[in-house]
Scaffold this active site. Structure first.
Site, PDB file in Angstrom:
ATOM      1  N   ASP A   1       0.804  -1.221   0.000  1.00 39.84           N
ATOM      2  CA  ASP A   1       0.000   0.000   0.000  1.00 39.84           C
ATOM      3  C   ASP A   1       0.833   1.265   0.000  1.00 39.84           C
ATOM      4  O   ASP A   1       0.310   2.363  -0.189  1.00 39.84           O
ATOM      5  CB  ASP A   1      -0.844   0.047   1.281  1.00 39.84           C
TER       6      ASP A   1
HETATM    7  C1  GLC Z   1      -1.434  -3.650   5.543  1.00 41.34           C
HETATM    8  C2  GLC Z   1      -2.702  -3.710   4.729  1.00 41.34           C
HETATM    9  C3  GLC Z   1      -2.549  -4.591   3.518  1.00 41.34           C
HETATM   10  C4  GLC Z   1      -1.287  -4.285   2.784  1.00 41.34           C
HETATM   11  C5  GLC Z   1      -0.083  -4.307   3.692  1.00 41.34           C
HETATM   12  C6  GLC Z   1       1.178  -3.890   2.984  1.00 41.34           C
HETATM   13  O1  GLC Z   1      -1.254  -4.850   6.228  1.00 41.34           O
HETATM   14  O2  GLC Z   1      -3.795  -4.142   5.497  1.00 41.34           O
HETATM   15  O3  GLC Z   1      -3.657  -4.441   2.674  1.00 41.34           O
HETATM   16  O4  GLC Z   1      -1.156  -5.236   1.763  1.00 41.34           O
HETATM   17  O5  GLC Z   1      -0.302  -3.424   4.756  1.00 41.34           O
HETATM   18  O6  GLC Z   1       1.174  -2.533   2.674  1.00 41.34           O
HETATM   19  C1  GLC Z   2      -0.392   2.464   5.880  1.00 39.52           C
HETATM   20  C2  GLC Z   2       0.356   1.257   6.380  1.00 39.52           C
HETATM   21  C3  GLC Z   2       0.024   0.039   5.588  1.00 39.52           C
HETATM   22  C4  GLC Z   2      -1.467  -0.098   5.457  1.00 39.52           C
HETATM   23  C5  GLC Z   2      -2.104   1.200   4.945  1.00 39.52           C
HETATM   24  C6  GLC Z   2      -3.602   1.098   4.849  1.00 39.52           C
HETATM   25  O1  GLC Z   2       0.006   2.757   4.602  1.00 39.52           O
HETATM   26  O2  GLC Z   2       1.746   1.465   6.350  1.00 39.52           O
HETATM   27  O3  GLC Z   2       0.574  -1.078   6.218  1.00 39.52           O
HETATM   28  O4  GLC Z   2      -1.725  -1.118   4.545  1.00 39.52           O
HETATM   29  O5  GLC Z   2      -1.761   2.233   5.806  1.00 39.52           O
HETATM   30  O6  GLC Z   2      -4.190   1.075   6.092  1.00 39.52           O
END
Ligand code: GLC
Ligand code: GLC
Length: 759
Positions: free
Chosen positions: A432
């Protein structure tokens, strides 16, 4: 919307304000759970079981046992407190209870004081305190807190019980010798009981406290003007009046879990594998089913609904436990897909509608639907789900068979490729924080929703790996439906992607991560920072890319060389030391944390699975152990999280607190580690035609057995490894007959399969 007790956000320590029981015994005021008085106890023990917690403590000749659980079939939490006099003379003392109510909507509760300080209302009947704030208007529900004993007095006003300017560790009522029967009107409604207890030498007494929730039909809200209809509360409370009632409910709960967890039971020489696989990992998978990313110490439970990608991945870990619920979940998720195959990134669990605040544009999302649906079919053999009529964007007029949704998922990737014939990344892929089209330079702006949701250049090698993996699943589903042309078309597309990965996606020693909006390479030796990323190594290899070309092995060797640490494999190296406008949130984290070089536990199993694809049982298991809670219990002072539950992230080697875990419980790590250990290492893989037996274990792992319930039958599997092999089986017998290959074919009507596999 329906919070029962108040949670104080941003508070330290963050586990304060629970349900408290105080024992006021002569000079001592103490709690069976130690908090909040923190009075030094003579003994203290806390045990977490599956769905319940038990505190056992003692002080000054009294011992207390507090058992907490939510019964299977009632909307309440039971707190059963047994106090025993361990001295040889009689003792008189007081027990106080305390809970603080939330005014229902958590966000409103913590922000809207101008209104909320005037809305609080309660009713008290006997030993039951009813919290009915907002019931006079649009709420048809209330909560209550009760005890199975006549209370000497009660309080429902926080200021009366705790006292103004005082902490919960030192309630005024206790100091002043008792409650004052305060009735809250506005301000802060609470529920507190005062119980007078006298115990003869050696005697004990059990109190059953119930914190309950009730709903009434709109036309049956009241029993008299302004008096709430208490019938549902009374009916529930009648079921929890004695210790025997509590024992019965606890047994029911335990039986439920024992039965649920009986679908995959391994018995190996490694006690930690057995404990994690048979109990805690599967339990955590169920918790992610129930809670998704809602409330926990790390998620506020406000806003953010259920993730499209998260939910599909969670499903991989619970589909064998609750296949009917998995089916429903797949339909719910698919119903939030758009007609072009893209998807709302999140949806709200109560309305089951896509969340337009965040919208779509996360280009890995569509493929996770294929992952979820194919896992469900392999588990259950229920191909009929593909014919289920499912709408787009919850618009009933657009219903098509679920299979068509999978086709749109597949086609979305095919029709959204960039200059290197790799998939366009959109807002982000699984990571993300790799926001290649975002270019955010405004503080506070969301990386997830700023900038365009699409860009014609930025590409993801990770999605390419996913496409090869789940494109192949899609192809098999086409074949099963007799769609040979579609299957051939899919094969061509998958092949083209495979080739694109091995050319534009290969850096020489490992797989590239992405190309940014300028077409510049990310995750390459040519980069100054972020030269190598874990995701494409894990996913491309587990998809089989580069195995026959020898590149897969090379990529895994690079992972070991550049990303591995004693606490797990880091997500990237070297970490980004400053903010990159073209990369987004990933470079916003200090080095070593989260997506910027943390050990993101979610993708460690991908590498472990990849190692099994290459036949490396020793290495696969070594990776498994590094993040597995049971194996790191002895470094709990470094790890700092529960030694039985996976965390989302462990700080990487560049962080100040290398090895420290964060964000435990609600993480896709649970599902993927379970898939890894249960299917790829121990080697029991559901397949369309039956159970595939394909272990990949350390040479020294020894023989082991697995009881696996599958499609209504029981498989008793024995894996023998006399020659200390790491991968593959050379002999398979099923119910005494030898079988070719490594699949135990499922046969309708056969209820028991005794399987012996020799490696
Ligand atoms: C968080 C989110 C997931 C994403 C991950 C890596 O765990 O819930 O959707 O793939 O971060 O960014
Ligand atoms: C932030 C976090 C990631 C998560 C995203 C959505 O980017 O670092 O882990 O997936 O938020 O909640």
């Amino acid at each position: 919307m329906l919070r029962i007790t108040r949670y104080r956000y941003n508070n330290v320590p963050y586990d304060s304000n629970g349900k408290y029981y105080y024992i006021a015994d002569g000079d001592f005021v103490w709690n069976p759970g130690w908090q909040p008085t923190q009075t030094k106890l003579d003994s203290y023990e806390c045990r977490h079981g599956i769905g319940y917690t038990r505190f056992t403590s003692s002080k000054n000749g009294l011992s207390a046992e507090l058992l907490n659980f939510v019964p299977l079939s009632d909307t309440c939490e039971v707190n059963c407190l047994t106090v025993r006099n361990t001295t040889d003379s009689a003792k008189s003392f007081k027990v106080y209870s305390y809970v603080e109510f939330c005014l229902w909507n958590a966000l409103d509760d913590m922000t809207n004081y101008q209104r909320n300080l005037s809305t609080g209302e309660v009713e008290v009947i006997g030993s039951t305190i009813y919290h009915k704030t907002e019931y006079r208007e649009r709420r048809n529900h209330y909560s209550y807190f009760s005890v199975n004993e006549k209370a000497a007095a009660f309080d429902t006003s926080r200021d009366a019980f705790i006292g103004t300017y005082r902490p919960a560790s030192n309630p005024a009522a206790i100091e002043n010798g008792g409650c004052t029967n305060s009735v809250a009107s506005g301000w802060y409604p609470i529920a507190a009981h005062e119980l007078d207890v006298t115990l003869e030498a050696g005697a004990e007494k059990t109190f059953v406290f119930v914190l309950g929730y009730a709903e009434n039909p709109v036309d049956q809200k009241w029993e008299a003007p302004n008096v709430i209809n208490k019938a549902p509360a009374k009916a529930l409370l009648a079921k929890y009046q004695t210790k025997e009632d509590v024992d019965r409910a606890l047994t029911e709960l335990k039986d439920y879990w024992t039965n649920l967890l009986s679908g995959y039971v391994v018995n190996s020489a490694d006690e930690k594998v057995n404990r994690m696989v048979n109990i805690w990992n599967q339990y955590q998978c169920m918790v992610t089913f129930n809670m998704s990313r809602s409330t926990s110490y790390y998620e506020s439970g406000i806003g953010r609904g259920m993730g499209f990608r998260d939910s599909n991945q969670d499903l991989l870990g619970f589909v064998h436990l609750i296949p009917e619920k998995a089916r429903e979940r797949i339909i719910d998720i698919a119903s939030t897909q758009f007609p072009d195959g893209s998807a709302y990134h999140q949806y709200q669990p109560l309305t089951k509608r896509g969340n337009s605040d965040i919208g779509s544009g996360f280009n890995d999302d569509p493929l996770w639907l294929i992952a979820g649906a194919s896992a469900y079919i392999k588990e259950t053999g229920d191909f009929s789900i593909l014919d289920e009529m499912v709408p787009f964007d919850n618009d009933e007029s657009t219903k098509v068979p679920l299979f068509e949704h999978l086709t749109r998922s597949f086609d979305y990737i095919v029709s959204h490729k960039g200059p290197h014939s790799l998939p366009l990344i959109g807002r982000a892929d699984w990571n993300d924080c790799l926001n290649l089209n975002c270019f955010s330079d405004t503080p506070g702006e969301s990386f997830q929703t700023s900038g365009p949701s699409e860009g014609p250049v930025a590409e993801s090698v990770f999605i390419a790996g996913m496409f090869v993996k789940y494109g192949e699943e899609y192809r098999q589903l086409c074949l099963h439906r007799g769609l040979t042309e579609k299957a051939e078309e899919a094969e061509k597309e998958v092949k083209a992607m495979y080739d694109a990965v091995l050319t534009a996606g290969w850096d020489g020693e490992w797989f590239v991560r992405a190309y940014d909006a300028n077409g510049d390479i990310i995750g390459s030796h040519k980069c100054e920072e972020g030269k190598i990323f874990i995701e494409p190594q894990g996913f491309c290899v587990l998809a089989g890319i580069g195995v026959k070309e020898g590149k897969a092995q090379q990529a895994l060797a690079s992972v070991e060389k550049y990303l591995d640490t004693k606490y797990g494999i880091m997500i990237l190296q070297p970490c980004y030391t400053h903010y990159y406008l073209n990369l987004g949130e990933i470079s916003s984290y200090p080095p070593g944390y989260k997506e910027n070089g943390g050990i993101f536990c979610h993708n460690n199993p991908w590498v472990s699975i990849a190692e099994t694809v290459c036949g490396h049982g020793d290495r696969a298991f070594e990776i498994y152990k590094k993040t597995c809670p049971a194996y790191i219990e002895d470094i709990s002072e470094i790890h700092c999280t529960e030694p039985y539950v996976y965390s989302q992230m462990v700080a990487g080697k560049d962080a100040a607190f290398f090895g420290q875990g964060k964000n435990s419980w609600l993480t896709g790590t649970a599902a993927w580690t379970f898939v890894n250990i249960s299917q790829y290492i121990l080697g029991i893989q559901p397949d369309y035609k039956g159970l595939k037996i394909d272990p990949c274990v350390p040479a020294q792992f020894g023989d082991y057995t697995i009881v696996r319930k599958f499609r209504g039958a029981t498989y008793n599997v024995t894996i023998q490894n006399p020659d200390k092999m790491q991968k593959g089986i050379r002999e398979l017998t099923v119910n005494g007959r030898s079988v070719e290959g490594n699949i135990v074919p499922f046969e309708e009507g056969v209820k028991e399969y005794n399987v012996v596999a020799k490696m």
